[in-house]
Write a protein that holds these residues in place. Structure first.
Motif, mmCIF file in Angstrom:
data_model
loop_
_atom_site.group_PDB
_atom_site.id
_atom_site.type_symbol
_atom_site.label_atom_id
_atom_site.label_comp_id
_atom_site.label_asym_id
_atom_site.label_seq_id
_atom_site.Cartn_x
_atom_site.Cartn_y
_atom_site.Cartn_z
ATOM 1 N N ARG A 181 0.752 -1.126 -0.187
ATOM 2 C CA ARG A 181 0.137 -0.015 -0.032
ATOM 3 C C ARG A 181 0.877 1.233 0.052
ATOM 4 N N THR A 182 1.902 1.170 0.901
ATOM 5 C CA THR A 182 2.929 2.411 0.764
ATOM 6 C C THR A 182 3.595 2.691 -0.590
ATOM 7 N N PHE A 183 4.190 1.601 -0.996
ATOM 8 C CA PHE A 183 4.675 1.665 -2.489
ATOM 9 C C PHE A 183 3.720 2.022 -3.570
ATOM 10 N N SER A 184 2.503 1.694 -3.596
ATOM 11 C CA SER A 184 1.253 2.042 -4.508
ATOM 12 C C SER A 184 0.971 3.498 -4.375
ATOM 13 N N ARG A 185 0.958 4.162 -2.993
ATOM 14 C CA ARG A 185 0.905 5.614 -2.811
ATOM 15 C C ARG A 185 1.947 6.198 -3.624
ATOM 16 N N THR A 186 3.367 5.841 -3.333
ATOM 17 C CA THR A 186 4.388 6.509 -3.695
ATOM 18 C C THR A 186 4.361 6.402 -5.505
#
Length: 281
Positions: A181-186
């Protein structure tokens, strides 16, 4: 591939891995795999050492090649570095690469992640001083800023993808959903920035050049191929983002395809940097 192309490829790989690890670690430095940081696991650690080696090796290889091209010896290095624009740009790049390489090997924490992030941004900025942007007399600062933003955004996007894939494959890591989820936002932010800055750099170099001349040149054909491959990466990434939005992890096979295509994009980018754009009318 020429030695110069290999040096540029090493530099891009090192910069992307440094920026990728910096973006992932800075956002969540406390992620653990068991009792230790997930970044200290074997695969992420090997990746960090590889990135550090690439960052140190690439500038040194560029220096050797420049000395050879100018028919200079090692005794002429001080003159090259102090009396030429190329040498001054190289010195800035070498300093940033060494700092980023050292930061890559430090234990992950909030402070060290910030240090790696700043050093990686320094590498991205310095890379503009040795490419096409360095020769731009119309928009020197704008050209370097575009190049730096392009390298930094692609590092956070593609480098972050590689790092996230590796840490989520560590058996003891229990926060895979949070990591994706963190990578997707980035990636949602950095992928468009990468594309827009790439388009801006291409438009700057090809402004006023007839389409027929672009298509007839090696530079133009490589640029078209790179654009097509980037579109594939974006398409695969968009599908995986939908899975993450639904609460699922991305398909590992699809992520590996995304990384493989991105690796080809890096190869083409290294070739593009060493190619001359067609002249405008």
């Amino acid at each position: 591939m020429t030695w110069a192309g290999a040096a540029r490829l090493l530099l891009y790989v090192g910069a992307l891995l440094a920026m990728g690890r910096a973006s992932v670690a800075f956002l969540d430095p406390e992620w653990k795999a068991g009792a230790r940081s997930v970044h200290e696991s074997r695969a992420p650690r090997v990746l960090a050492w590889g990135g550090a080696a690439a960052l140190v090796t690439a500038p040194l290889l560029l220096l050797v090649l420049q000395l050879s091209a100018l028919e200079m010896t090692s005794a002429d290095v001080p003159t090259l570095l102090t009396d030429t624009g190329w040498g001054q740009g190289w010195s800035q790049l070498m300093g940033a690469c060494v700092l980023a390489g050292v930061a890559l090997l430090l234990p992950v924490g909030r402070t060290t992640s910030l240090l790696l992030l700043m050093a990686s941004l320094g590498v991205a900025a310095a890379m503009g001083g040795l490419g096409h942007a360095a020769a731009d007399e119309r928009w020197p600062l704008g050209a370097r800023l575009l190049d730096a933003m392009h390298v930094a955004a692609m590092g956070a996007w593609i480098g972050g993808l590689v790092v996230t894939l590796l840490i989520t494959r560590v058996p003891a890591f229990a926060l895979r959903d949070a990591a994706w989820r963190t990578f997707s936002r980035t990636a949602t932010i950095m992928a468009p920035v990468t594309v827009l800055t790439g388009v801006g750099s291409g438009a700057r170099l090809l402004l006023g050049t007839p389409p027929a001349a672009i298509l007839a040149s090696d530079y133009g054909r490589l640029l078209l191929l790179k654009s097509a491959l980037v579109l594939i990466v974006l398409t695969v990434g968009a599908r995986q983002r939908k899975r993450i939005t639904r609460g699922e992890n991305p398909a590992v096979r699809a992520v590996r395809v995304e990384c493989a295509v991105a690796a080809v994009v890096l190869l083409i980018t290294a070739a593009l940097t060493g190619s001359e754009p067609p002249a405008a009318d």
